[in-house]
Write an enzyme that holds these catalytic residues in place. Structure first.
Site, PDB file in Angstrom:
ATOM      1  N   GLU A 151       3.888   4.006  -3.725  1.00 49.07           N
ATOM      2  CA  GLU A 151       4.339   5.635  -3.885  1.00 49.07           C
ATOM      3  C   GLU A 151       6.063   5.832  -3.536  1.00 49.07           C
ATOM      4  O   GLU A 151       6.679   6.772  -3.590  1.00 49.07           O
ATOM      5  CB  GLU A 151       3.098   6.223  -3.715  1.00 49.07           C
ATOM      6  CG  GLU A 151       1.839   5.883  -3.936  1.00 49.07           C
ATOM      7  CD  GLU A 151       0.853   7.345  -3.615  1.00 49.07           C
ATOM      8  OE1 GLU A 151       0.831   8.471  -3.700  1.00 49.07           O
ATOM      9  OE2 GLU A 151       0.275   7.061  -2.675  1.00 49.07           O
TER      10      GLU A 151
ATOM     11  N   ASP B  85       1.049  -0.911  -0.184  1.00 47.59           N
ATOM     12  CA  ASP B  85      -0.215  -0.088  -0.117  1.00 47.59           C
ATOM     13  C   ASP B  85       0.458   1.983  -0.031  1.00 47.59           C
ATOM     14  O   ASP B  85       0.020   2.485  -0.571  1.00 47.59           O
ATOM     15  CB  ASP B  85      -1.080   0.317   1.471  1.00 47.59           C
ATOM     16  CG  ASP B  85      -1.881  -1.231   1.087  1.00 47.59           C
ATOM     17  OD1 ASP B  85      -1.577  -1.897   0.214  1.00 47.59           O
ATOM     18  OD2 ASP B  85      -3.118  -0.874   2.003  1.00 47.59           O
ATOM     19  N   SER B  86       1.999   1.388   0.143  1.00 41.99           N
ATOM     20  CA  SER B  86       2.959   1.993   0.763  1.00 41.99           C
ATOM     21  C   SER B  86       3.223   2.544  -0.783  1.00 41.99           C
ATOM     22  O   SER B  86       4.737   3.359  -1.187  1.00 41.99           O
ATOM     23  CB  SER B  86       3.925   2.121   1.737  1.00 41.99           C
ATOM     24  OG  SER B  86       4.830   0.625   1.440  1.00 41.99           O
TER      25      SER B  86
ATOM     26  N   LEU C 267      21.711  -5.541  10.498  1.00 40.91           N
ATOM     27  CA  LEU C 267      22.528  -5.407  10.595  1.00 40.91           C
ATOM     28  C   LEU C 267      23.855  -4.951   9.465  1.00 40.91           C
ATOM     29  O   LEU C 267      25.093  -5.567   9.089  1.00 40.91           O
ATOM     30  CB  LEU C 267      22.350  -6.676   9.853  1.00 40.91           C
ATOM     31  CG  LEU C 267      21.600  -8.501  10.735  1.00 40.91           C
ATOM     32  CD1 LEU C 267      21.507  -9.182   9.934  1.00 40.91           C
ATOM     33  CD2 LEU C 267      22.160  -8.758  11.575  1.00 40.91           C
ATOM     34  N   GLY C 268      23.012  -3.971   8.212  1.00 43.61           N
ATOM     35  CA  GLY C 268      23.908  -3.460   7.063  1.00 43.61           C
ATOM     36  C   GLY C 268      22.865  -2.923   6.011  1.00 43.61           C
ATOM     37  O   GLY C 268      21.672  -2.578   6.270  1.00 43.61           O
TER      38      GLY C 268
ATOM     39  N   TYR D 177      -5.999  -6.108   9.111  1.00 43.91           N
ATOM     40  CA  TYR D 177      -6.189  -4.615   9.475  1.00 43.91           C
ATOM     41  C   TYR D 177      -6.926  -4.693  10.261  1.00 43.91           C
ATOM     42  O   TYR D 177      -7.782  -4.483   9.759  1.00 43.91           O
ATOM     43  CB  TYR D 177      -5.665  -4.524   8.019  1.00 43.91           C
ATOM     44  CG  TYR D 177      -4.218  -3.874   7.257  1.00 43.91           C
ATOM     45  CD1 TYR D 177      -3.775  -4.506   6.437  1.00 43.91           C
ATOM     46  CD2 TYR D 177      -3.982  -2.623   8.081  1.00 43.91           C
ATOM     47  CE1 TYR D 177      -2.642  -3.670   6.389  1.00 43.91           C
ATOM     48  CE2 TYR D 177      -3.097  -2.095   7.857  1.00 43.91           C
ATOM     49  CZ  TYR D 177      -1.580  -2.887   6.398  1.00 43.91           C
ATOM     50  OH  TYR D 177      -0.966  -2.103   5.921  1.00 43.91           O
TER      51      TYR D 177
ATOM     52  N   SER E  64       4.922  -7.385   2.076  1.00 48.22           N
ATOM     53  CA  SER E  64       3.893  -7.848   1.161  1.00 48.22           C
ATOM     54  C   SER E  64       2.889  -6.910   0.267  1.00 48.22           C
ATOM     55  O   SER E  64       2.767  -5.776   0.741  1.00 48.22           O
ATOM     56  CB  SER E  64       3.155  -8.872   2.781  1.00 48.22           C
ATOM     57  OG  SER E  64       2.085  -9.513   1.541  1.00 48.22           O
TER      58      SER E  64
ATOM     59  N   GLU F 247      15.444  -5.578   9.261  1.00 45.42           N
ATOM     60  CA  GLU F 247      15.410  -3.614   9.671  1.00 45.42           C
ATOM     61  C   GLU F 247      16.910  -3.283  10.113  1.00 45.42           C
ATOM     62  O   GLU F 247      16.496  -2.377  11.318  1.00 45.42           O
ATOM     63  CB  GLU F 247      14.092  -4.137  11.011  1.00 45.42           C
ATOM     64  CG  GLU F 247      12.686  -4.912  10.517  1.00 45.42           C
ATOM     65  CD  GLU F 247      12.409  -4.862  11.648  1.00 45.42           C
ATOM     66  OE1 GLU F 247      12.040  -4.149  12.867  1.00 45.42           O
ATOM     67  OE2 GLU F 247      10.623  -5.016  11.898  1.00 45.42           O
TER      68      GLU F 247
ATOM     69  N   ARG G  34      -5.537  10.822   7.317  1.00 45.47           N
ATOM     70  CA  ARG G  34      -5.259  11.056   8.971  1.00 45.47           C
ATOM     71  C   ARG G  34      -5.082  12.259   9.383  1.00 45.47           C
ATOM     72  O   ARG G  34      -5.243  12.625  10.284  1.00 45.47           O
ATOM     73  CB  ARG G  34      -4.208   9.863   9.011  1.00 45.47           C
ATOM     74  CG  ARG G  34      -3.914   9.667  10.392  1.00 45.47           C
ATOM     75  CD  ARG G  34      -2.952   8.746  11.276  1.00 45.47           C
ATOM     76  NE  ARG G  34      -1.845   9.262  10.940  1.00 45.47           N
ATOM     77  CZ  ARG G  34      -0.400   8.385  11.276  1.00 45.47           C
ATOM     78  NH1 ARG G  34      -0.761   6.954  12.140  1.00 45.47           N
ATOM     79  NH2 ARG G  34       0.472   8.585  10.654  1.00 45.47           N
TER      80      ARG G  34
END
Lengths: 646, 583
Positions: B231, B228-229, B296-297, B503, B244, B293, B440
């Site tokens: 963009e 959904d993100s 690690l690098g 969700y 996902s 996340e 929002r």
């Protein structure tokens, strides 16, 4: 907050309304036929009683168990399925409004004859109504009489509340016509024992859960499992509570509201029956003709009934921080599993909490106080070899003293505004037995009266239980040292936990509560090291100690019996008659003070306690002293003797 | 299709809002007539009046147009903590020629994701610990140099992709005393090659979703990965969080799409030696990288599967009499393994919300048709408007197969009482996915705060979890003193063989609360506990970040945490990648 938890005085209680009053002033027929539109659960998927059955039969759980049983026994699955269906048929209620209306009409007539009033806390009813809308509801009334569940449904019908479905013992089914009537008024029948029967358990639990989850109706059952013959609350049975909590724990419903209901009878219909039963006259089997014979009770006055609907308890909040619901994540929820230890202890604690909630809201009448005083007096007389009873003024004075004490301990007293006018002058004492033949018969008929009297006293026992245990512990302990007193408190409490509602594992809280109450009432001083009974506390402590004395003697005599007389081959069945014989012998010889110890309830409880403590073992149905723990019997006797020497 | 693609440039704070979601030119507002309107030209909804939104906001939240809570309009640099710079590092970095900045605006822009508390603080002009500088490597080798220097000078590096995190992953640990460098991958946004024989593309990890899709489309391909993100979120971010996409039913999730990953760590570069489609070579090292996340690098280059662009796309929607039936239908679809590219089921509240976002209809005819539809469903079919729910569908593939597939799905739906409700409703449903985040910001102008969070759960638990979590949210709001009933709604957004992704959307009017963000956080915390107690996972694709790490141990067991820790200890012994996510 801690104070609030400890101090029962701070509990607020609702007022009562007499619901019979309107019945006396308006038509019963119109009442029975009026429009009945109860508020329902917001998540209710409307369904009929017959649909319930097919939901149960098609449930994943039952499906699983049928498969399992079929594999284990080699029977065809269809065959097992049919058996399940038959079990359900035998069990299921078929709630019908018309039958309920019939009962509403008949019971109105009966209740008006039997009782002066039926008082209900209407605020409790309103809370219940709210609770029913929000979440599935479980009703947990106290159980003192067969009347209980008819009365419950009657009240709920009157206040336009959804009628409950009620778990009833199979014994009613014996009463052909009545059994069916009860079924149509919402009772469903369960066998008394079905230990290993997987299929039965599965049908039963699924049936209850289905009704609960769908919000079909409030589910009602008796935590105590059976009617208390002694007016003391019984140790809660956990089976059904486990079942009704399960849907919450497994996340199948958001929450469940459990509503403890305290039904206090001024006089219980079965009063005399109970006493006889405990003395060894077996109870008549429930039969329809018996019921008709019993109609003579209609001509008697049973006073009033108080029904208090307690604060709904959210299972969610009970379980908060106690149960990790993730434990159901890794196995499909429909596969029946033994509850984990965590859950067992949670359900157990909840059960005790709920029974205590019932106890707390039991209404106590002046009779309870009078019976306590008269019994104590009677025993003193007996020791002194006199039969003088009590002068009314003295009784009144003591009753007033006791009333104030009850109040201070937070009892829910119903004290008439006008002072008693029962007896004018003369002396009051437990009634005299009618002329009888043998001394044994005389003893037994005296015992009937004493046990009836004790059942009144017992109604108030819970108020004093913890302080009384402490008082006895102080007497029994060899010094005033706090630790010593605590040890003997802990011992007594442990010993009596089959007798009274004492939640396992709450010894410290109970001790604190007892200390708090005795200190608050000025009977006790607590220093860093010691517990000291004050001058003015002597009377209180003496009273409290003698409240427990009959029980202590009962346990003592059972121990003595087991040590002295029990043969190698004593079976569980023979235990009560044998111990009874032993006790009668000692009573007649004047070696025992309390006729009350003849109560089979007391005897069974002490045996259960001894089994639990490991002093006695059950091997192949026979009761044997455990050799290893012979010392614990010794300990018990010592303790009892100690108490007596005081 | 509903978005006008545009390459977002790296520093792009003029194009992008600094204290809200998305493009500066696109936002909801109430115009002078008091009607809601969506500004800009980028989206299908742009420039349109949304007549139902005001009533919905007032009705749902008790919000009032008179009670405004406007954001601080400008970023005041003086409110930003001065940068703690590591001089030696800076000197050597300068000599590499890699662009960097310690401008306050650049630093603040990369100090946050899009959690409610992050945006709320920005709107109030409050900034906590922010990175001390930003670097913009241009390629893999630049990253190698930066990481080497960071190790040499003991500087903390936090990789930054699209900045769309909702797990507090980008928050700088306040206890970090070293200089923090935000490593912005936005300049590494090229497709390095496309291999049409094997259907793979080798792409730099800083590329943003919409650019990747647009550039591949030019060659007739797509990845089909559409979170959904998309963009704004980047390929590297997807890998680092185990993202996902909406169309995973056809294309798979990121772990199914990735063939090869190159990541720069303090120990050196980690990558596999070949691109075989599957390997049995011990535990898959990609799985140490995916979901790491940024601890690690930095992921620098990724080889991804690509597919020819679909010949035909068709939206659709189905109305069900209730949520239970809807879930049962989705379960059956999953069982028969015939899920369309996307299938999503909204609950009743969300259906109403979607309804409120209907733009003004231009013709009387359409509005008449709408009325007729409503009449048919509620009156003729007897659906209760307060219980019905709707599933949106997206089919993709060649035309014939799509039509066949469509029929199969609608036939299943019919068995569960579902009625086909048209393409338009479906398409609008997916369009809302992109604009909902803008909404929002509008809420926050009027005392309404909220957020969404997700989980994955086995099929048999879906209904229970939806009911219980929604109820928990409502109860917690009540207990925490929220004065107005909250919006507590959910949708099932993905189906799998054994379960679904759910969700939850939660928002409330915070008038009368002294610390609304704290209340929000408490409720979200309780909701997460409820999710876990009902057999839901800690996260389906948002990741753990710092927001959810307290539950990691319970989620993966002590040994699991130990395993992850030992990997971290080996790969990054000095905690150069010190964002403190996950563990």
């Amino acid at each position: 907050d801690k104070i609030r938890a400890l101090d029962p005085m701070l509990k607020k209680r609702d007022d009562f309304e007499d619901m019979l009053e309107e019945r006396r002033n308006s038509s019963d027929l119109r009442y029975a036929l009026r429009c009945y539109t109860p508020v329902l659960y917001k998540g209710l998927a409307p369904c009929k009683a017959s649909m319930l059955k097919s939901m149960v039969l098609q449930s994943d759980q039952l499906h699983h168990v049928i498969g399992q049983v079929s594999r284990e026994t080699g029977r065809a699955a269809d065959d097992v399925q049919e058996e399940a269906s038959a079990i359900l048929e035998e069990m299921a209620h078929c709630l019908q409004l018309s039958t309920v209306r019939f009962f509403a009409f008949t019971l109105s007539k009966v209740f008006k004859t039997l009782f002066r009033s039926i008082c209900v806390n209407e605020e409790g009813i309103q809370r219940l109504q709210q609770a029913i809308q929000e979440h599935p509801v479980v009703l947990l009334p106290s159980h003192r009489s067969y009347m209980d569940f008819l009365l419950m449904s009657y009240i709920l019908y009157t206040y336009d509340i959804a009628l409950p479905v009620i778990a009833a013992g199979m014994d009613f089914m014996g009463m052909k016509f009545v059994g069916e009537m009860l079924r149509m008024s919402g009772a469903f029948f369960i066998r008394r024992s079905f230990g290993g029967d997987k299929l039965y358990w599965s049908v039963f639990s699924e049936y209850v859960k289905t009704m609960l989850k769908n919000g079909f109706a409030p589910v009602e059952f008796f935590l105590e499992g059976t009617r208390s013959r002694t007016s003391k609350s019984l140790t809660p049975k956990l089976g059904l509570l486990n079942i009704v909590m399960d849907p919450y724990l497994k996340g199948e419903v958001y929450d469940i509201n459990v509503v403890p209901v305290s039904i206090s009878y001024e006089r219980i219909l079965e009063e005399a029956l109970y006493a006889r039963e405990m003395l060894g006259v077996p109870k008549p089997k429930e039969s329809t003709s018996g019921l008709f014979k019993a109609r003579k009770v209609l001509s008697e006055d049973y006073g009033s009934i108080h029904v208090y609907f307690g604060q709904p308890v959210s299972v969610r909040s009970l379980a908060q921080g106690r149960v990790n619901r993730c434990q159901f994540n890794l196995v499909p929820r429909h596969i029946p599993r033994r509850p984990s230890e965590e859950i067992q202890s949670f359900v157990n604690d909840s059960a005790y909490r709920l029974v205590r909630a019932q106890e707390e809201n039991m209404v106590l009448k002046p009779w309870v106080l009078l019976a306590s005083l008269l019994l104590q007096n009677h025993h003193q007389d007996q020791t002194a070899g006199q039969k003088r009873g009590m002068v009314l003024e003295e009784l009144t004075a003591q009753a007033v003293w006791l009333r104030d004490m009850f109040r201070e301990y937070g009892a829910f007293l119903h004290w008439p505004v006008v002072l008693l006018d029962i007896c004018v002058g003369g002396q009051v004492k437990p009634g005299e037995p009618h002329s009888t033949v043998t001394p044994e018969e005389e003893l037994l008929s005296q015992a009937v009266i004493v046990l009836s009297c004790a059942s009144y006293r017992n109604q108030g026992l819970h108020v004093f239980l913890r302080p009384a245990l402490l008082a006895s512990a102080i007497n029994a302990a060899s010094s005033n040292l706090k630790q010593e007193v605590f040890n003997s408190f802990s011992f007594l409490r442990n010993m009596f936990s089959n007798e009274f509602i004492l939640c396992p594992g709450a010894t410290v809280q109970d001790f604190e509560e007892a200390c708090y109450l005795l200190v608050k009432t000025g009977a006790l001083q607590v220093t860093q090291q010691e517990l000291l009974v004050t001058e003015r506390g002597q009377r209180t402590v003496a009273f409290l100690t003698s409240m427990l004395d009959p029980f202590l003697q009962g346990y003592q005599v059972v121990c003595r019996f087991l040590c002295e007389e029990a043969t190698e081959n004593l079976t569980e069945k023979q235990f009560v008659p044998a111990v009874r014989k032993f006790i009668i012998k000692h009573l007649l010889a004047g070696r025992l003070r309390y006729t009350e110890v003849l109560s089979s309830d007391l005897q069974k409880n002490s045996l259960a306690a001894l089994l639990r403590l490991g002093a006695v073992q059950k091997i192949k149905g026979r009761i044997k002293l455990s050799k290893v723990t012979y010392s614990s019997v010794f300990l018990l006797r010592t303790c009892v003797n100690l108490t007596y020497n005081c | 299709e509903c978005v006008e693609w545009e390459v977002t440039d790296g520093g792009g704070s003029e194009i992008m809002k600094w204290n809200g979601w998305g493009y500066s030119d696109s936002k909801f507002l109430f115009n002078k007539k008091g009607q809601a309107e969506f500004t800009g030209k980028r989206y299908r909804l742009s420039g349109m009046i949304i007549p139902g939104l005001k009533d919905w906001m007032e009705g749902t939240f008790g919000a009032n147009l008179q009670h405004k809570t406007p954001a601080t309009p400008l970023l005041t640099s003086s409110a930003v903590q001065p940068a703690t710079l590591n001089k030696a590092f800076l000197e050597e970095l300068k000599s590499t020629g890699i662009p960097f900045s310690h401008d306050a605006e650049d630093r603040v822009f990369r100090a946050h994701g899009h959690c409610l508390h992050e945006i709320f603080a920005l709107r109030e002009g409050k900034f906590g610990r922010v990175p001390d500088m930003v670097v913009w490597p241009n390629c893999h080798n630049d990253v190698v140099k930066i990481v080497e220097l960071a190790c040499k000078h003991n500087v903390c590096v936090i990789p930054y992709g699209g900045g769309t995190s909702v797990s507090s992953a980008l928050e700088c640990p306040p206890e970090e005393t070293r200089s923090i460098v935000s490593l912005d991958t936005s300049q590494m946004n090229r497709i390095l090659w496309i291999d049409e024989k094997n259907l793979t593309a080798h792409v730099e990890a800083g590329i943003v979703g919409q650019d990747l899709e647009r550039l591949l489309n030019e060659s007739g391909y797509c990845t089909g990965h559409e979170p959904d993100s998309m963009e704004f979120s980047s390929l590297g971010g997807w890998v680092a969080t185990r993202a996902s996409g909406m169309k995973k039913n056809i294309y798979g999730n990121i772990e199914d799409l990735v063939i090869h990953i190159r990541m720069v760590t303090p120990r050196g570069v980690i990558e596999k030696s070949c691109q075989g489609p599957r390997m049995s070579t011990g535990p898959d090292i990609h799985h140490f990288i995916m979901g790491s996340e940024g601890t690690l690098g930095v992921v620098t280059e990724v080889t991804m599967k690509i597919r020819p662009m679909p010949e035909y796309q068709k939206y659709g929607s189905v109305v069900f009499p209730n949520f239970e039936q809807g879930v049962a239908c989705l379960r059956e679809v999953a069982k028969q393994r015939c899920a369309p590219a996307s299938i999503r089921l909204m609950d009743n509240e969300q259906f109403k919300f979607g309804h409120a976002l209907k733009p003004q209809v231009s013709s009387i005819f359409t509005s008449f048709l709408d009325g007729l539809k409503t009449f048919y469903i509620t009156k003729f079919k007897g659906f209760d408007p307060n219980r019905l729910c709707v599933a949106t569908l997206l089919f993709e593939g060649d035309r014939e197969k799509v039509l066949q597939h469509e029929k199969q799905v609608y036939d299943i739906a019919a068995k569960f009482g579902g009625l086909a409700a048209g393409e338009d409703n479906g398409q609008r449903g997916y369009m809302l996915t992109f604009v909902i985040a803008y909404l929002r910001d509008l809420g926050m102008d009027y005392y309404v705060i909220g957020e969404s969070f997700e989980t994955s759960v086995p099929w048999d638990r879906v209904l229970d979890i939806c009911r219980n979590v929604k109820a928990r949210i409502i109860q917690e709001c009540k207990d925490k003193g929220v004065q107005f009933p909250p919006l507590s709604t959910c949708r099932v957004t993905q189906t799998y063989d054994t379960g679904a992704c759910v969700y939850f959307y939660f928002a409330f009017n915070y008038r009368g609360l002294s610390d609304p963000v704290h209340v929000y956080e408490q409720v979200e915390h309780a909701a997460r506990e409820e999710i876990l107690a009902n057999g839901g996972s800690l996260s389906h694709h948002h990741g753990v970040g710092k927001l959810r790490k307290e539950w990691m141990r319970d989620t993966v067991s002590n040994v699991g945490v130990g395993m992850l820790k030992s990997v971290k200890d080996y790969v990054d012994p000095d905690n150069i990648f010190g964002n403190r996510n996950l563990l």
